[in-house]
Scaffold this motif. Structure first.
Motif, PDB file in Angstrom:
ATOM      1  N   GLY A   1       0.832  -1.189   0.000  1.00 36.47           N
ATOM      2  CA  GLY A   1       0.000   0.000   0.000  1.00 36.47           C
ATOM      3  C   GLY A   1       0.872   1.247   0.000  1.00 36.47           C
ATOM      4  N   HIS A   2       0.472   2.226   0.803  1.00 36.76           N
ATOM      5  CA  HIS A   2       1.227   3.490   0.790  1.00 36.76           C
ATOM      6  C   HIS A   2       1.484   4.133   2.143  1.00 36.76           C
ATOM      7  N   GLU A   3       0.581   3.976   3.092  1.00 36.36           N
ATOM      8  CA  GLU A   3       0.774   4.688   4.365  1.00 36.36           C
ATOM      9  C   GLU A   3       1.604   3.847   5.332  1.00 36.36           C
TER      10      GLU A   3
ATOM     11  N   CYS B   1       4.906  -2.220  -3.597  1.00 37.80           N
ATOM     12  CA  CYS B   1       4.534  -0.818  -3.823  1.00 37.80           C
ATOM     13  C   CYS B   1       5.175   0.091  -2.779  1.00 37.80           C
ATOM     14  N   CYS B   2       4.489   1.185  -2.436  1.00 35.34           N
ATOM     15  CA  CYS B   2       5.203   2.238  -1.708  1.00 35.34           C
ATOM     16  C   CYS B   2       5.267   2.045  -0.193  1.00 35.34           C
ATOM     17  N   THR B   3       4.337   1.289   0.410  1.00 38.72           N
ATOM     18  CA  THR B   3       4.574   0.927   1.807  1.00 38.72           C
ATOM     19  C   THR B   3       5.892   0.163   1.859  1.00 38.72           C
TER      20      THR B   3
ATOM     21  N   GLN C   1      -4.357   2.310  -1.489  1.00 38.76           N
ATOM     22  CA  GLN C   1      -3.846   2.589  -2.837  1.00 38.76           C
ATOM     23  C   GLN C   1      -3.062   1.432  -3.464  1.00 38.76           C
ATOM     24  N   CYS C   2      -3.360   1.219  -4.739  1.00 35.57           N
ATOM     25  CA  CYS C   2      -2.640   0.259  -5.595  1.00 35.57           C
ATOM     26  C   CYS C   2      -2.832  -1.193  -5.179  1.00 35.57           C
ATOM     27  N   VAL C   3      -3.877  -1.474  -4.407  1.00 34.64           N
ATOM     28  CA  VAL C   3      -4.131  -2.833  -3.929  1.00 34.64           C
ATOM     29  C   VAL C   3      -5.206  -3.468  -4.822  1.00 34.64           C
TER      30      VAL C   3
ATOM     31  N   VAL D   1      10.192   7.864 -12.397  1.00 32.36           N
ATOM     32  CA  VAL D   1       9.334   7.432 -11.293  1.00 32.36           C
ATOM     33  C   VAL D   1       8.155   6.618 -11.827  1.00 32.36           C
ATOM     34  N   GLY D   2       7.309   6.202 -10.911  1.00 33.91           N
ATOM     35  CA  GLY D   2       5.985   5.728 -11.288  1.00 33.91           C
ATOM     36  C   GLY D   2       5.810   4.225 -11.392  1.00 33.91           C
ATOM     37  N   CYS D   3       4.615   3.910 -11.859  1.00 40.06           N
ATOM     38  CA  CYS D   3       4.010   2.594 -11.738  1.00 40.06           C
ATOM     39  C   CYS D   3       4.504   1.593 -12.780  1.00 40.06           C
ATOM     40  N   ASN D   4       3.924   0.382 -12.698  1.00 35.81           N
ATOM     41  CA  ASN D   4       3.864  -0.554 -13.820  1.00 35.81           C
ATOM     42  C   ASN D   4       2.481  -0.423 -14.434  1.00 35.81           C
TER      43      ASN D   4
ATOM     44  N   GLY E   1       9.041   5.251  -6.138  1.00 33.78           N
ATOM     45  CA  GLY E   1       7.900   4.406  -6.478  1.00 33.78           C
ATOM     46  C   GLY E   1       8.312   3.070  -7.076  1.00 33.78           C
ATOM     47  N   CYS E   2       7.480   2.577  -7.982  1.00 34.86           N
ATOM     48  CA  CYS E   2       7.754   1.259  -8.562  1.00 34.86           C
ATOM     49  C   CYS E   2       8.938   1.291  -9.504  1.00 34.86           C
ATOM     50  N   ASN E   3       9.286   2.465 -10.047  1.00 41.21           N
ATOM     51  CA  ASN E   3      10.518   2.509 -10.840  1.00 41.21           C
ATOM     52  C   ASN E   3      11.716   2.179  -9.962  1.00 41.21           C
TER      53      ASN E   3
ATOM     54  N   SER F   1       9.229   6.595  -1.790  1.00 41.96           N
ATOM     55  CA  SER F   1       7.888   6.254  -2.272  1.00 41.96           C
ATOM     56  C   SER F   1       7.344   7.351  -3.186  1.00 41.96           C
ATOM     57  N   CYS F   2       6.078   7.182  -3.599  1.00 39.20           N
ATOM     58  CA  CYS F   2       5.464   8.176  -4.486  1.00 39.20           C
ATOM     59  C   CYS F   2       5.374   9.555  -3.832  1.00 39.20           C
ATOM     60  N   VAL F   3       5.014   9.623  -2.540  1.00 41.99           N
ATOM     61  CA  VAL F   3       4.958  10.963  -1.920  1.00 41.99           C
ATOM     62  C   VAL F   3       6.352  11.568  -1.834  1.00 41.99           C
TER      63      VAL F   3
ATOM     64  N   GLU G   1      -3.916   7.544 -11.440  1.00 41.06           N
ATOM     65  CA  GLU G   1      -4.283   8.971 -11.450  1.00 41.06           C
ATOM     66  C   GLU G   1      -3.253   9.795 -10.689  1.00 41.06           C
ATOM     67  N   LYS G   2      -2.634   9.141  -9.687  1.00 37.52           N
ATOM     68  CA  LYS G   2      -1.615   9.853  -8.896  1.00 37.52           C
ATOM     69  C   LYS G   2      -0.451  10.297  -9.778  1.00 37.52           C
ATOM     70  N   ALA G   3      -0.157   9.502 -10.803  1.00 38.50           N
ATOM     71  CA  ALA G   3       0.947   9.857 -11.705  1.00 38.50           C
ATOM     72  C   ALA G   3       0.616  11.137 -12.470  1.00 38.50           C
TER      73      ALA G   3
HETATM   74  S1  MSK Z   1       2.993   2.211  -5.767  1.00 42.42           S
HETATM   75  S2  MSK Z   1       1.149   4.640  -7.573  1.00 42.42           S
HETATM   76  S3  MSK Z   1       1.957   1.600  -8.793  1.00 42.42           S
HETATM   77  S4  MSK Z   1       4.441   3.850  -8.415  1.00 42.42           S
HETATM   78 FE1  MSK Z   1       3.297   4.103  -5.231  1.00 42.42          FE
HETATM   79 FE2  MSK Z   1       3.760   1.923  -7.744  1.00 42.42          FE
HETATM   80 FE3  MSK Z   1       2.367   3.722  -9.060  1.00 42.42          FE
HETATM   81 FE4  MSK Z   1       1.267   2.520  -7.016  1.00 42.42          FE
END
Ligand code: MSK
Length: 676
Positions: free
Chosen positions: A287-289, A323-325, A361-363, A473-476, A504-506, A546-548, A585-587
């Motif tokens: 997750g993220h937090e 992910c970012c947790t 997030q991202c789960v 940065v960013g996701c898959n 992030g995931c990068n 992480s993303c933040v 959307e966060k990206a």
């Molecule tokens: S976790 S927002 S897939 S980077 Fe931050 Fe990865 Fe993108 Fe989720």
């Protein structure tokens, strides 16, 4: 022949993903093949059987009211003359696509910033001494940020400046910070951390965010049926909202996490599914937090839990992240990531995941279906993120009894260790990484013990050893080959002497593919960057979290500006941004605040703008005249990196540093001559 048999005879075999075609990672390929053998469906197979909607992809499907959805695809032959496409209310393709884009900015900002709010609220509990489980681990960070909230750190007594009571400072900062989400007037406190010309530009444009919640709400209002119908005006609010994320909610999330959990510093770890251990209790945080996960780390390392695990026949407790947790636990504790966003189902399919603990997030909701096929306890922990499936356990986290919650979860995982089935398959693949960089550690590593500043980095950029800096940065994205674009873009950049900052995931992808070690420099970098990395012993790709923590990239860029010699604003720097496999959307929120901060930002997967060429042109070209930064999209990863390099070279030329200079060893007389 019975009906069922007939059906079976004519039914086409279910289409499945080809493991080698959908990921460049051997661990992922192995586990996907295992999933298919076991008949468990994953995102990779679903991406083969379900295609995206063509009109939605173009950004021109409007479902803002019940008269629609109104669909405005671009005609196959293109548009000649006037664009007459319009929805029932008359909304043009530009308006429709801009509103959709804006809602992505709002959602992304809301996600990051609500995370920031949760962290700030936990910090308020700490400052009020309502919890013993959390403390202030980095008083330095608190004292560093206090002035931005207008909180004095000293007090005048008899004409002398004395240190102010620390508890008082903490409480005042916490109260001011929490108010950033809803204060009735003024502007966000952190905006003045930006270089002055940048702050002044936002001010002149009327784009200084007022409070975080208001900017998100205003996008939702403006984009509802029959309100803002000028795409440029909508994009303006996108900027104001995204700035409240990058220079607001995300930045506060990063700072208060640093205050409570400690500022990261470089550490050694590993990455990929091979970090899981067959003879250990495996707990995955996702997750993220990081507020609960921080406690899970502490609980898992406690003697009490380790002894309990031993009593159940386990050799220890292995934590891993997704992910970012995962990134948060990595950068402060060295907890290895088990994989990126696209590997979350595969972790469970190893058969060795005793508990997966998710926050926000991202789960994937499908985790519950996968967990049903194994012994894995899937535990949701956040009141705003529950799952409907009945095999999911909800243990709601509360900062007032955080350690108790964490111990309950770790105990549950340990008790579950003995329930593992026969199908345990942990791929062997994992890689070593150095992670945990931040604004201060870049300063320390590149500036040295006695000259802790960004001067040396700037010097190396000016003399051409480092061509420029890129934030990647960013996701898959399941529509692209897992990790391929991430790794190709990053390798092409470092080959061309561009220092990469990742989050992030990068960051996880780079770790999995061995790019986060100092030794990488010899193998993959151009000669200039390799020399710098080898001299100071850093990887050419610095993992900032992480993303933040993209906020750390903004602050690092600001430090480069402050150190001098490379212009007066972020827009002047030989720098560029990239999200090669974005999906969230966060990206989009991140991309918009990078662009509005002066950064040329390239996305790899297509943007939902193709159906509105005028809006696309505005975002890709005209924004450069306003902010110095603009959007771009390039799916080919080599061309993607080359576009970034071309922008970096353009900035080098503007700065007059486009010709590489040789480093001259100066003696005292030379220096004196310079000073004269
Ligand atoms: S976790 S927002 S897939 S980077 Fe931050 Fe990865 Fe993108 Fe989720």
């Amino acid at each position: 022949m019975v009906e069922e048999e007939k059906k079976e005879k004519v039914a086409k075999p279910k289409k499945m993903a080809d493991p080698a075609a959908v990921s460049i990672d051997p661990a992922t390929q192995e586990m996907l093949a295992q999933a298919q053998k076991l008949g468990i469906d994953t995102i990779f197979d679903r991406a083969v059987t379900m295609r995206p909607c063509n009109i939605g992809m173009q950004g021109t499907c409007c479902k803002m009211c019940a008269m629609g959805p109104c669909r405005l695809p671009l005609p196959k032959a293109g548009i000649e003359g006037e664009d007459t496409r319009k929805g029932l209310c008359g909304a043009t393709a530009n308006t429709v696509a801009a509103r959709n884009f804006a809602r992505m900015v709002a959602a992304g900002t809301a996600a990051h910033s609500d995370h920031g709010r949760a962290v700030a609220e936990v910090f308020l509990s700490v400052a009020r001494k309502e919890t013993d489980d959390y403390t202030i681990k980095s008083p330095e960070r608190l004292l560093q940020i206090a002035p931005y909230f207008g909180v004095a750190t000293t007090v005048e007594v008899d004409g002398e400046q004395l240190d102010r009571d620390f508890d008082e400072i903490a409480l005042e900062v916490a109260e001011k910070a929490v108010a950033e989400w809803g204060k009735p007037e003024g502007e966000l406190c952190y905006l003045k951390r930006a270089p002055e010309p940048l702050y002044e530009r936002w001010k002149k444009l009327g784009e200084l965010p007022r409070n975080i919640d208001r900017e998100v709400v205003e996008i939702m209002h403006r984009t509802t049926m029959g309100v803002d119908q000028d795409y440029k005006n909508i994009v303006k609010q996108c900027t104001r909202c995204s700035l409240s994320d990058g220079w607001g909610g995300s930045m506060m999330a990063t700072d208060f996490q640093d205050v409570m959990f400690g500022a990261p510093s470089p550490l050694h770890s590993e990455a990929n599914l091979g970090i899981m251990k067959e003879d250990h209790v495996n707990i995955i945080v996702h997750g993220h937090e990081p507020v609960l996960s921080e406690m899970i780390v502490a609980a898992a390392q406690s003697r009490e839990m380790l002894d309990y695990a031993a009593s159940k026949g386990a050799k220890g407790i292995q934590l891993g992240g997704i992910c970012c947790t995962g990134n948060e636990m990595l950068q402060r504790h060295g907890v290895p990531p088990a994989g990126t966003f696209l590997q979350q189902e595969l972790v469970i399919i190893t058969g060795a995941c005793d508990a997966m603990v998710v926050d926000v997030q991202c789960v994937f909701q499908n985790l519950a279906n996968v967990a049903k096929c194994f012994h894995t306890k899937l535990i949701t922990t956040h009141p705003i993120a529950k799952m409907e499936q009945d095999n999911v356990i909800h243990i709601e986290f509360d900062e007032h009894h955080a350690m108790e919650d964490a111990k309950r979860i770790v105990t549950m995982a340990i008790d579950n260790f003995e329930n593992r089935g026969a199908e345990v398959m942990i791929p062997k693949h994992k890689a070593v990484q150095i992670a945990g960089f931040g604004v201060e550690s870049i300063k320390y590593h590149l500036g040295g013990t006695f000259r802790g500043s960004y001067y040396t980095l700037n010097d190396n950029i000016i003399n051409g050893r480092v061509r420029g800096v890129a934030g990647v940065v960013g996701c898959n994205n399941a529509r692209t080959r897992h990790n391929e674009a991430h790794i190709t873009v990053v390798k092409e950049l470092i080959k061309n002497d561009v220092l990469v900052l990742t989050t992030g995931c990068n960051g996880i992808a780079c770790a999995m593919h061995g790019l986060l070690t100092p030794e990488t420099a010899q193998v993959f970098c151009g000669p200039g960057l390799a020399e710098v990395c080898e001299t100071v012993g850093i990887p050419p790709v610095l993992h900032l979290g992480s993303c933040v923590d993209n906020s750390r990239i903004l602050l690092a860029a600001t430090e480069v500006v402050k150190a001098g010699g490379l212009g007066k604003d972020i827009r002047d720097l030989p720098a560029a941004g990239s999200a090669p496999e974005w999906m969230s959307e966060k990206a989009i929120a991140i991309g918009q605040y990078f662009v509005a901060s002066g950064v040329y930002t390239v996305f790899g997967y297509h943007m939902p703008l193709e159906g509105a060429p005028v809006l696309k042109d505005y975002l890709y070209k005209e924004l450069e005249n306003i902010y110095g930064g603009m959007w771009d999209c390039e799916p080919d990863p080599i061309k993607h990196a080359q576009k970034m390099i071309a922008h970096i070279d353009k900035k080098r030329k503007e700065l007059g540093i486009d010709k590489a200079r040789e480093r001259v060893l100066m003696d005292m007389a030379d220096r004196q001559a310079l000073e004269a």
